[in-house]
Structures are given as structure tokens and as C-alpha cells.
Design a protein around this motif. Structure first.
Motif, PDB file in Angstrom:
ATOM      1  N   VAL A 298       0.875  -1.168   0.000  1.00 54.81           N
ATOM      2  CA  VAL A 298       0.000   0.000   0.000  1.00 54.81           C
ATOM      3  C   VAL A 298       0.914   1.220   0.000  1.00 54.81           C
ATOM      4  CG1 VAL A 298      -1.706   1.289   1.356  1.00 54.81           C
ATOM      5  CG2 VAL A 298      -1.809  -1.203   1.272  1.00 54.81           C
ATOM      6  N   HIS A 299       0.546   2.241  -0.755  1.00 55.88           N
ATOM      7  CA  HIS A 299       1.336   3.468  -0.789  1.00 55.88           C
ATOM      8  C   HIS A 299       1.143   4.234   0.517  1.00 55.88           C
ATOM      9  CE1 HIS A 299       2.452   3.245  -5.099  1.00 55.88           C
ATOM     10  NE2 HIS A 299       1.421   2.421  -5.085  1.00 55.88           N
ATOM     11  N   ALA A 300       2.234   4.675   1.107  1.00 55.93           N
ATOM     12  CA  ALA A 300       2.199   5.328   2.423  1.00 55.93           C
ATOM     13  C   ALA A 300       1.284   6.546   2.440  1.00 55.93           C
ATOM     14  CB  ALA A 300       3.613   5.723   2.852  1.00 55.93           C
ATOM     15  N   GLU A 301       1.239   7.294   1.334  1.00 58.31           N
ATOM     16  CA  GLU A 301       0.402   8.498   1.321  1.00 58.31           C
ATOM     17  C   GLU A 301      -1.089   8.167   1.329  1.00 58.31           C
ATOM     18  OE1 GLU A 301       1.148   7.730  -3.092  1.00 58.31           O
ATOM     19  OE2 GLU A 301       2.528   7.987  -1.422  1.00 58.31           O
ATOM     20  N   GLN A 302      -1.425   6.893   1.168  1.00 54.78           N
ATOM     21  CA  GLN A 302      -2.826   6.490   1.174  1.00 54.78           C
ATOM     22  C   GLN A 302      -3.277   5.894   2.505  1.00 54.78           C
ATOM     23  OE1 GLN A 302      -3.082   4.002  -2.430  1.00 54.78           O
ATOM     24  NE2 GLN A 302      -4.400   5.638  -3.184  1.00 54.78           N
ATOM     25  N   LEU A 303      -2.418   5.935   3.491  1.00 53.11           N
ATOM     26  CA  LEU A 303      -2.791   5.355   4.791  1.00 53.11           C
ATOM     27  C   LEU A 303      -3.980   6.081   5.409  1.00 53.11           C
ATOM     28  CD1 LEU A 303       0.601   4.440   6.478  1.00 53.11           C
ATOM     29  CD2 LEU A 303      -1.073   2.922   5.399  1.00 53.11           C
ATOM     30  N   HIS A 304      -4.050   7.389   5.225  1.00 51.53           N
ATOM     31  CA  HIS A 304      -5.194   8.142   5.756  1.00 51.53           C
ATOM     32  C   HIS A 304      -6.496   7.633   5.132  1.00 51.53           C
ATOM     33  CE1 HIS A 304      -7.517  11.393   7.440  1.00 51.53           C
ATOM     34  NE2 HIS A 304      -7.959  11.697   6.240  1.00 51.53           N
ATOM     35  N   GLU A 305      -6.477   7.413   3.827  1.00 53.45           N
ATOM     36  CA  GLU A 305      -7.658   6.879   3.135  1.00 53.45           C
ATOM     37  C   GLU A 305      -7.967   5.470   3.637  1.00 53.45           C
ATOM     38  OE1 GLU A 305      -9.770   8.358   0.700  1.00 53.45           O
ATOM     39  OE2 GLU A 305      -8.769  10.080   1.579  1.00 53.45           O
ATOM     40  N   LEU A 306      -6.942   4.655   3.779  1.00 50.37           N
ATOM     41  CA  LEU A 306      -7.140   3.291   4.284  1.00 50.37           C
ATOM     42  C   LEU A 306      -7.802   3.331   5.658  1.00 50.37           C
ATOM     43  CD1 LEU A 306      -6.814   0.223   4.212  1.00 50.37           C
ATOM     44  CD2 LEU A 306      -4.474   0.541   5.079  1.00 50.37           C
ATOM     45  N   GLU A 307      -7.333   4.208   6.534  1.00 46.65           N
ATOM     46  CA  GLU A 307      -7.920   4.312   7.875  1.00 46.65           C
ATOM     47  C   GLU A 307      -9.380   4.740   7.804  1.00 46.65           C
ATOM     48  OE1 GLU A 307      -5.214   6.992   9.799  1.00 46.65           O
ATOM     49  OE2 GLU A 307      -3.697   5.429  10.059  1.00 46.65           O
ATOM     50  N   LYS A 308      -9.706   5.629   6.887  1.00 51.77           N
ATOM     51  CA  LYS A 308     -11.097   6.066   6.712  1.00 51.77           C
ATOM     52  C   LYS A 308     -11.955   4.879   6.249  1.00 51.77           C
ATOM     53  CE  LYS A 308     -11.799   8.873   3.307  1.00 51.77           C
ATOM     54  NZ  LYS A 308     -11.929  10.061   2.446  1.00 51.77           N
ATOM     55  N   PHE A 309     -11.446   4.110   5.305  1.00 53.76           N
ATOM     56  CA  PHE A 309     -12.204   2.954   4.819  1.00 53.76           C
ATOM     57  C   PHE A 309     -12.348   1.884   5.897  1.00 53.76           C
ATOM     58  CE2 PHE A 309     -10.295   4.213   0.503  1.00 53.76           C
ATOM     59  CZ  PHE A 309     -11.350   5.062   0.219  1.00 53.76           C
ATOM     60  N   ILE A 310     -11.323   1.724   6.722  1.00 54.51           N
ATOM     61  CA  ILE A 310     -11.392   0.764   7.829  1.00 54.51           C
ATOM     62  C   ILE A 310     -12.511   1.155   8.786  1.00 54.51           C
ATOM     63  CG2 ILE A 310     -10.181  -0.032   9.913  1.00 54.51           C
ATOM     64  CD1 ILE A 310      -7.579   0.058   8.203  1.00 54.51           C
TER      65      ILE A 310
END
Length: 104
Positions: free
Chosen positions: A45-57
Motif C-alpha cells: 500500500v502506498h504510504a500516502e494512502q494510509l489516511h484513506e485506508l484508515e477512513k475505509f477501515i
């Protein structure tokens, strides 16, 4: 490229860190909601997308929203953000034109 790899976090590491299933990350990738990259049979996963991943979680695991719902929410949030950007641009244009009496 070493700097490229520093911007990636393995799917396995994400799953352990966030206590989620790898199939969830794969599904986000299939829906185009998360950019995932595979290098030497390891998915990242691209590090800059972790915020999006957390939102989806939060949407999926905390609110029990399925993938179709997450996709719809992400699409609507993107539209809202685009409209806000256009609104801000138009407000700045009005200020430049000198019509500032009713701009909030």
C-alpha cells in the motif's frame, strides 16, 4: 528504486497494524479506492494512502458498511471536495472583481 520502496508499506504489515483482513485491502484495490502495488509477489500500500485506508477501515469495520457502500461514499466525498474547491475558486474570483459585499 529504493526511494519508491520507502513509500510502500506491505499489505501484511497493514493487516497486522490495523487488525484487518488482506481480502479487505485487495477489495479496496479492485474497486479502485486504494492503489496497491505488487513487487516480487509482495503486495504493498502506498504510504500516502494510509489516511484513506484508515477512513475505509472505520467505514467498514466500525460502521459495517459494505464495499459498494464505501465506493459510493468515497465517490460522493470526492464530488463534495471538488465542489468546495470550485466554490473557493469562485469566491476568490469575486473578491478580485471587487464584488465582496455578500461573500462569506
Amino acid at each position: 528504486n529504493l526511494s519508491f520502496m520507502q513509500d510502500l508499506i506491505s499489505q501484511d504489515e497493514c493487516c497486522v497494524q490495523y487488525n484487518i483482513e488482506s481480502s479487505f485491502i485487495q477489495a479496496l484495490g479492485e474497486y479502485g479506492l486504494l492503489e496497491i502495488t505488487t513487487v516480487a509477489e509482495t503486495t504493498y500500500v502506498h504510504a500516502e494512502q494510509l489516511h484513506e485506508l484508515e477512513k475505509f477501515i472505520r467505514l467498514h469495520y466500525d460502521l459495517n458498511i459494505n464495499m459498494e457502500g464505501i465506493d459510493a461514499i468515497a465517490h460522493l466525498l470526492s464530488k463534495v471536495q471538488n465542489l468546495q474547491q470550485k466554490n473557493n475558486y469562485l469566491r476568490r474570483r469575486l473578491l478580485v472583481l471587487g464584488d465582496d459585499e455578500d461573500i462569506v
